[in-house]
Design an enzyme around this catalytic site. Structure first.
Site, PDB file in Angstrom:
ATOM      1  N   HIS A   1       1.498  43.666   4.596  1.00 51.03           N
ATOM      2  CA  HIS A   1       2.755  42.926   4.792  1.00 51.03           C
ATOM      3  C   HIS A   1       3.316  43.097   6.194  1.00 51.03           C
ATOM      4  O   HIS A   1       4.232  42.377   6.578  1.00 51.03           O
ATOM      5  CB  HIS A   1       3.793  43.400   3.774  1.00 51.03           C
ATOM      6  CG  HIS A   1       3.460  42.974   2.371  1.00 51.03           C
ATOM      7  ND1 HIS A   1       4.167  42.035   1.680  1.00 51.03           N
ATOM      8  CD2 HIS A   1       2.452  43.371   1.536  1.00 51.03           C
ATOM      9  CE1 HIS A   1       3.631  41.863   0.481  1.00 51.03           C
ATOM     10  NE2 HIS A   1       2.590  42.670   0.369  1.00 51.03           N
TER      11      HIS A   1
ATOM     12  N   ASP B   1       7.948  42.081  13.703  1.00 50.99           N
ATOM     13  CA  ASP B   1       8.171  41.887  12.264  1.00 50.99           C
ATOM     14  C   ASP B   1       6.966  41.167  11.679  1.00 50.99           C
ATOM     15  O   ASP B   1       6.536  40.138  12.231  1.00 50.99           O
ATOM     16  CB  ASP B   1       9.436  41.019  12.078  1.00 50.99           C
ATOM     17  CG  ASP B   1      10.233  41.387  10.833  1.00 50.99           C
ATOM     18  OD1 ASP B   1       9.606  41.801   9.851  1.00 50.99           O
ATOM     19  OD2 ASP B   1      11.473  41.242  10.864  1.00 50.99           O
TER      20      ASP B   1
HETATM   21  C1  G6P Z   1       8.820  46.547   4.200  1.00 51.48           C
HETATM   22  C2  G6P Z   1       7.436  47.037   3.805  1.00 51.48           C
HETATM   23  C3  G6P Z   1       7.394  47.369   2.320  1.00 51.48           C
HETATM   24  C4  G6P Z   1       8.513  48.322   1.963  1.00 51.48           C
HETATM   25  C5  G6P Z   1       9.857  47.736   2.394  1.00 51.48           C
HETATM   26  C6  G6P Z   1      11.044  48.669   2.107  1.00 51.48           C
HETATM   27  O1  G6P Z   1       9.081  45.302   3.634  1.00 51.48           O
HETATM   28  O2  G6P Z   1       6.469  46.072   4.142  1.00 51.48           O
HETATM   29  O3  G6P Z   1       6.152  47.962   1.999  1.00 51.48           O
HETATM   30  O4  G6P Z   1       8.529  48.602   0.592  1.00 51.48           O
HETATM   31  O5  G6P Z   1       9.824  47.485   3.790  1.00 51.48           O
HETATM   32  O6  G6P Z   1      10.815  49.928   2.656  1.00 51.48           O
HETATM   33  P1  G6P Z   1      10.775  51.230   1.762  1.00 51.48           P
HETATM   34  O7  G6P Z   1      10.278  52.298   2.662  1.00 51.48           O
HETATM   35  O8  G6P Z   1      12.191  51.423   1.313  1.00 51.48           O
HETATM   36  O9  G6P Z   1       9.841  50.968   0.620  1.00 51.48           O
END
Ligand code: G6P
Length: 492
Positions: free
Chosen positions: A164, A377
């Protein structure tokens, strides 16, 4: 649950819901933060799938449970594993390395060891839920070793991986002491998906330079441990949102009413500017606030006619770089509000919270200008949500060229977030955009966002997985192996 497991298993670091245990031991589940869950939730809902992931809290043993048609299978992490695998290797090594080293990545062998161990646990958990011949879809940088580990456990599975976030250019990826192991982990998948063509190209170049595999084209061949040949596809599948659902949400009378209230609460200024981000150094929040402050200083805008709402949802609060960022942002906001604020007119409305989707939709409707100024991003789904909410074709999107969304959203006002003067002009252009121009741009933006939605993304990826999976089954059934002289290296 089907007889012996699920035909579709999604694996990501987080489950779509986040467990919160308060001081009194009270347990609540909330929606998990970030773009991954925003995108995947509608794909998995009612698909009779299993979702393997962490609950977001340390040391919690939670039995699998059903949530809105999805079987959630929690993976337990100890407090030490959260510190070393999640906060450490995932978010203090890989995250900054994969985002242009905006913050310096830290390399610690103990973090790597824990990352390997936790990835093996996720692979076992996925293997346990998958039916014979099932599709397992692994997500994001926290789990890059899972595809190869899972293939060792379950050669019958079709394995997809989607990254992602950006995949870095080789000259940065090269820094990682475990770069070869990461590539080997990913190459366990049949299809490896990226947000942008440049990300896929960076990955294939790393494979090309660090292994003997010829990965010049989007589909290439590797030789497995037992000498069999296997096809791997590595290409771009730009992710999206459930555009129709978001469009519908923004049309509901409740959300429209709430948008009016928000404008009133803000003092009905001529222009409402909006930023919505996780509080992350990749998002360019400081750059955006600096631009807004300079516009006030130059008297190109005033607090009475142009206010900035910045939603900065809490994120990774135990990681030092995030603590530093919070401090810097809050000092900057305090300084600008102190200097330019007036009774009844706040310059920046800074909100360190996360909000439910209907409140977000109302905020998007209340904002004349949406500011997405990321320094790097993978995609940025906030930009797409804003567009999906603007059904009346009003509003302007300012979008950083350094986002994946910039590849598609050419109707936006593009900015280089490092070019402060360029950003100042872009903010002014957006704030005073004639209605006809705004309609023209928004129509173009909406054509893209409404058409390329998340279900199209998921189908494109899963269709490719069927094609490559069929091809690999055929190789296996024919017992095809590569000639020993082939220029292909074994993968672990
Ligand atoms: C991004 C990453 C995700 C992640 C999210 C929130 O979108 O691509 O993998 O889950 O951020 O971050 P966190 O560390 O809270 O999961």
């Amino acid at each position: 649950m089907s007889k012996t497991g699920f035909d579709l298993v999604v694996v990501s670091n987080r489950l779509p819901v986040d467990l919160c245990v308060d001081g009194a031991g009270e347990v609540t589940w909330t929606r998990s933060p970030g773009g991954l869950v925003t995108a995947l939730d509608p794909v998995v809902k009612n698909a009779q799938a299993a979702w393997v992931g962490w609950s977001g809290a340390p040391d919690q043993t939670i039995e699998p449970f059903d949530a809105a048609g999805t079987f959630l299978a929690p993976v337990e992490l100890s407090a030490a594993e959260v510190a070393q695998y999640y906060e450490g290797f995932s978010n203090d090594t890989l995250w900054p390395l994969y985002h242009d080293v905006i913050a310096p990545p830290a390399y610690h062998r103990a973090w790597w060891d824990t990352y390997r161990r936790v990835n093996a646990r996720f692979a076992h958990a996925a293997a346990k839920q998958a039916a014979e011949g099932a599709t397992v879809w692994v997500h994001d940088y926290q789990l890059q070793l899972v595809p190869a580990l899972l293939r060792q456990l379950r050669p019958d599975l079709r394995i997809g991986f989607f990254n992602h976030i950006p995949f870095p250019p080789f000259e940065l990826f090269q820094q990682l002491p475990w770069r070869r192991q990461i590539l080997d982990g990913l190459l366990g998948a049949d299809v490896i998906g990226f947000q942008r063509r440049t990300d896929a190209a960076n990955f294939r170049r790393a494979v090309q330079l660090l292994t003997a595999i010829n990965a010049r084209s989007e589909r290439f061949t590797i030789k497995t441990d037992d000498g069999e040949r296997r096809t791997v596809a590595a290409k771009a599948f730009p992710i999206s949102i459930d555009s129709a659902a978001f469009n519908e949400l923004a049309r509901t009378p409740e959300v429209q009413q709430r948008a009016k209230e928000i404008r009133k609460e803000l003092g009905n200024p001529d222009v409402v500017m909006l930023g919505v981000d996780r509080l992350d150094y990749t998002k360019g929040i400081r750059h955006r606030i600096k631009v807004y402050g300079e516009l006030l200083h130059d008297e190109r805008i005033s607090v009475a006619d142009c206010t900035l709402v910045q939603v900065a949802s809490p994120s990774r609060e135990n990681v030092e770089a995030y603590q530093d960022l919070r401090e810097q942002v809050e000092i900057l906001v305090g300084r600008i509000n102190g200097e330019y604020g007036e009774l009844g007119h706040t310059a920046i409305h800074y909100l360190h919270h996360s909000y439910p989707q209907d409140e977000m939709a109302a905020l998007y409707l209340a904002a004349d200008v949406m500011l997405v100024t990321s320094l790097r991003d993978g995609m940025n789904l906030v930009a797409k949500e804003y567009v999906a909410a603007r059904h009346d074709l009003s509003g302007a999107l300012v979008l950083s060229e350094l986002t994946g969304a910039a590849d598609e959203l050419s109707g936006a006002i593009m900015v280089n977030p490092h070019d402060i003067d360029g950003m100042k002009d872009a903010f002014m252009h957006a704030a005073h955009m004639p209605a006809a121009e705004s309609r023209r741009r928004m129509r173009r933006l909406r054509r893209k966002v409404m058409h390329n939605d998340v279900s199209k993304w998921a189908h494109a990826f899963l269709d490719m997985l069927v094609v490559v999976g069929d091809e690999n089954d055929a190789h296996r059934n024919r017992g095809e192996s590569l000639s020993p002289v082939a220029e292909v290296e074994n993968i672990a």
